[in-house]
Design a protein around this motif. Structure first.
Motif, PDB file in Angstrom:
ATOM      1  N   THR A 329       0.833  -1.209   0.000  1.00  0.00           N
ATOM      2  CA  THR A 329       0.000   0.000   0.000  1.00  0.00           C
ATOM      3  C   THR A 329       0.864   1.254   0.000  1.00  0.00           C
ATOM      4  N   LYS A 408      -7.185   3.586  -7.104  1.00  0.00           N
ATOM      5  CA  LYS A 408      -6.732   2.204  -6.925  1.00  0.00           C
ATOM      6  C   LYS A 408      -6.097   2.002  -5.552  1.00  0.00           C
ATOM      7  N   ASN A 411      -8.708   2.132  -2.793  1.00  0.00           N
ATOM      8  CA  ASN A 411      -9.512   0.910  -2.810  1.00  0.00           C
ATOM      9  C   ASN A 411      -8.735  -0.274  -2.236  1.00  0.00           C
ATOM     10  N   ASP A 412      -7.456  -0.403  -2.618  1.00  0.00           N
ATOM     11  CA  ASP A 412      -6.643  -1.508  -2.120  1.00  0.00           C
ATOM     12  C   ASP A 412      -6.343  -1.381  -0.631  1.00  0.00           C
ATOM     13  N   GLY A 414      -8.410  -0.503   1.543  1.00  0.00           N
ATOM     14  CA  GLY A 414      -9.598  -0.881   2.290  1.00  0.00           C
ATOM     15  C   GLY A 414     -10.297   0.266   2.981  1.00  0.00           C
ATOM     16  N   CYS A 415     -10.025   1.491   2.534  1.00  0.00           N
ATOM     17  CA  CYS A 415     -10.657   2.677   3.135  1.00  0.00           C
ATOM     18  C   CYS A 415     -11.950   2.972   2.371  1.00  0.00           C
ATOM     19  N   SER A 416     -13.021   2.313   2.754  1.00  0.00           N
ATOM     20  CA  SER A 416     -14.282   2.441   2.006  1.00  0.00           C
ATOM     21  C   SER A 416     -14.858   3.855   2.108  1.00  0.00           C
ATOM     22  N   ILE A 417     -14.789   4.445   3.295  1.00  0.00           N
ATOM     23  CA  ILE A 417     -15.315   5.813   3.464  1.00  0.00           C
ATOM     24  C   ILE A 417     -14.508   6.790   2.617  1.00  0.00           C
ATOM     25  N   PHE A 419     -12.749   6.084   0.037  1.00  0.00           N
ATOM     26  CA  PHE A 419     -12.997   5.759  -1.370  1.00  0.00           C
ATOM     27  C   PHE A 419     -14.257   6.459  -1.876  1.00  0.00           C
ATOM     28  N   ASN A 420     -15.334   6.395  -1.111  1.00  0.00           N
ATOM     29  CA  ASN A 420     -16.591   7.033  -1.519  1.00  0.00           C
ATOM     30  C   ASN A 420     -16.464   8.549  -1.552  1.00  0.00           C
TER      31      ASN A 420
END
Length: 650
Positions: A329, A408, A411-412, A414-417, A419-420
């Motif tokens: 990462t 990318k 997303n990789d 794992g930060c979903s918030i 990312f959105n």
């Protein structure tokens, strides 16, 4: 060869001192361009040795080399990372010198040329310096020059007030840098970056963390990253656009350079993930607040500047992710940062120069007072459009790789918030620039004078050059990635090679108490899932922008000229032609057409249905867009997606 970095720094100073003896502005322009060009060539001469041969150039002043493996003198250190940033800085000043050379309005004060050369020397010195004291001294000179340029580039009182604000923020940042430097010296007893890195690797203490925070905040403020210092230039206009370019690109690039040196060289990103999270939060705050401020702006330049500040927030996010405990990462984040900084420079130059052309021609900075400029300023429209495509992230433009890599890595990680948030931010950027394009170039405005015309060739030449480079980089990303980004990435993580090249072979093995293993530089941006995901995202801006351009320009200005037959006339012509063909025996079986003819012949009923359908359609589509235009733009967007998918799979 080892003295070339010093020559690159000295040449602009020499040409600046010569200008003190000359009062002719034309000669001053030539000297400014020549000094920047020679310095740029010197940096290019280092590419073979530094980038392709993976060597680090070390130059010691007065030949004071390390004694007993302790550094007492000062020197210059040039690796692939610093050289690539030096080439970027030299390119910015070269383009800006061309702009100054051809724009008479920017030449109201001869000191602007001299200060530009001094500023270039100070920034190159920051990039090549080997110790914290030299960096602090040169960064203070850079800040002072920016403050002076802010004051003399415009004759308004606000310019002087903005200059004082810059001096105040610089004073605050200087305190942070001095405190951090003192704390490090108390612990390590040296200011050399390579030696600090070697000694801190196995001697990391709490005081080191305090020093890191102080230095990070100080460098971020000096580089106009944490505080929105760029917006202090409140009364900016065409006479000070060159200063805005230097602040928004060159100074910010140098600021990010010092942050990467601090994070990945001196502290080697060790146990800093908690601070990285704070940096990510700061980046999100800068990104969103600056975007909101940009949206409510009524002046074009100020809106562009705040959009650029929001882009700095996205780069701060990559810096924070670069401190992740996950090596993959972190490496991917640094790679995304390198792509982003290159794209940032390009679309900054394009948007600021194009905006200055629009303002100087339309004689107004108010967005609502602009419009209908595409026919009168086609070249400016092209350069602005290229900058828009780049900042939005359209394929085949330089901004595509940077935005793709940021999404990318988020997303990789794992930060979903996050990312959105970034995805929503990217879509808002698309919508905002689509509206901006319509208001400036497509909207009909009777207040715009008929005598408006395109700026001369020598004026828009810098923006045209940058546009061509933008398309080349976007179309051939492998060249930039393989020859520059990967080399810089290797230089950042090759800590042992950097330290041994400065302090002698074997120094790392002697000072490190544990074996240093360089992380494996692996990342993958070309997976099929990434391409498909990105195409789904890229479809939105492509469709919106193509739809607006088609509706506002192609459909109204071309199709309407070629075909002025109304819809009812088309129906009548079809019926008449059908009856003639039927009489001549072309259609033997007319049963298929009887019902269609009976309904189509009822013009009143057809008109009522058409009007109702059009009314409903207008509720969902802007300004009565036709079905045909939507289908055309849909096909173009899908084609663009498929072409790039095929291109990246080769």
């Amino acid at each position: 060869m080892n003295s070339i970095p010093l020559i690159s720094i000295i040449i602009p100073l020499v040409f600046a001192l010569i200008q003190l003896l000359i009062n002719n502005k034309n000669i001053q322009k030539m000297l400014t361009f020549s000094g920047v060009l020679f310095s740029f060539i010197c940096n290019l001469l280092l590419i073979k040795q530094v980038i392709y041969e993976n060597k680090t150039i070390v130059f010691w002043f007065s030949n004071i080399t390390p004694i007993n493996k302790w550094v007492f003198g000062q020197g210059l250190e040039v690796d692939a990372f610093s050289l690539i940033f030096a080439i970027i800085i030299s390119f910015i000043f070269l383009i800006n010198s061309i702009y100054l050379f051809n724009n008479e309005n920017n030449c109201c004060n001869k000191n602007i040329f001299i200060l530009n050369l001094f500023l270039m020397s100070s920034i190159l010195g920051i990039l090549f310096s080997s110790d914290l004291f030299s960096i602090y001294f040169l960064i203070e000179i850079m800040s002072l020059i920016i403050s002076i340029l802010s004051a003399i580039s415009s004759n308004s009182k606000k310019a002087y007030l903005n200059s004082l604000k810059l001096l105040l923020s610089n004073a605050v940042s200087s305190v942070f840098i001095l405190l951090g430097t003192i704390l490090l010296y108390i612990q390590i007893h040296t200011l050399n970056i390579a030696q600090i890195s070697a000694l801190l690797f196995s001697n990391y203490k709490e005081i080191s963390l305090y020093a890191f925070v102080m230095l990070f905040v100080g460098y971020a403020i000096k580089g106009f990253i944490l505080l929105c210092s760029v917006s202090n230039v409140e009364d900016i206009n065409k006479s000070s656009i060159s200063m805005s370019v230097l602040v928004s690109s060159a100074c910010i690039v140098s600021g990010f350079y010092t942050l990467i040196r601090l994070v990945h060289f001196m502290f080697a990103a060790k146990e800093l993930w908690n601070i990285g999270k704070m940096i990510i939060i700061a980046g999100v705050v800068v990104m969103l607040i600056s975007l909101l401020i940009a949206i409510i702006q009524k002046k074009l330049i100020r809106s562009i500047i705040f959009i650029l500040i929001s882009q700095m927030g996205s780069m701060l996010i990559t810096v924070g992710l670069g401190l992740s405990n996950n090596n993959v990462t972190a490496i991917t984040a640094v790679n995304a940062f390198l792509h982003s900084i290159l794209a940032y420079v390009i679309f900054t130059l394009l948007l600021l120069y194009s905006s200055s052309f629009v303002i100087s021609t339309a004689q107004t900075d108010e967005i609502d007072k602009m419009g209908n400029l595409i026919d009168k300023m086609p070249i400016t429209f092209i350069t602005f459009l290229v900058g828009t495509f780049s900042i939005v992230g359209i394929p085949f433009f330089s901004g595509f790789n940077s935005k793709w890599s940021i999404i990318k890595v988020i997303n990789d990680a794992g930060c979903s918030i996050l990312f959105n948030i970034y995805l929503i931010y990217s879509i808002i950027i698309v919508v905002y620039f689509s509206v901006l394009l319509v208001k400036i170039f497509f909207r009909k405005n009777s207040d715009i004078g008929r005598n408006i015309k395109e700026v001369p060739f020598q004026v828009y030449l810098p923006a045209l050059i940058v546009s061509i480079i933008d398309i080349i980089i976007g179309s051939l990303p492998q060249i930039i990635t393989n020859d520059f980004v990967n080399k810089a990435l290797y230089s950042i993580y090759n800590l042992q090679g950097y330290i041994d090249s400065v302090l002698g072979s074997g120094y790392v093995d002697e000072m490190f108490k544990t074996e240093y293993k360089m992380p494996k530089l692996t990342y993958n941006f070309n997976s099929l899932s990434s391409i498909l995901f990105w195409n789904i995202y890229i479809f939105i801006p492509a469709f919106i922008i193509l739809l607006i351009i088609y509706r506002k320009y192609v459909k109204n200005n071309i199709i309407s000229k070629l075909n002025k037959v109304s819809l009812i006339n088309k129906v009548n012509l079809f019926i008449k032609k059908f009856k003639i063909n039927k009489r001549d025996g072309v259609y033997n079986d007319t049963s298929i057409f009887k019902k269609a003819l009976s309904k189509a012949s009822n013009i009143k009923l057809f008109n009522r249905i058409h009007i109702k359908l059009r009314t409903v359609y207008n509720l969902f589509v802007y300004d009565g867009l036709s079905i045909n235009s939507s289908i055309i733009c849909l096909l173009l967007s899908v084609s663009l997606m498929l072409i790039y998918t095929f291109y990246t799979s080769l």
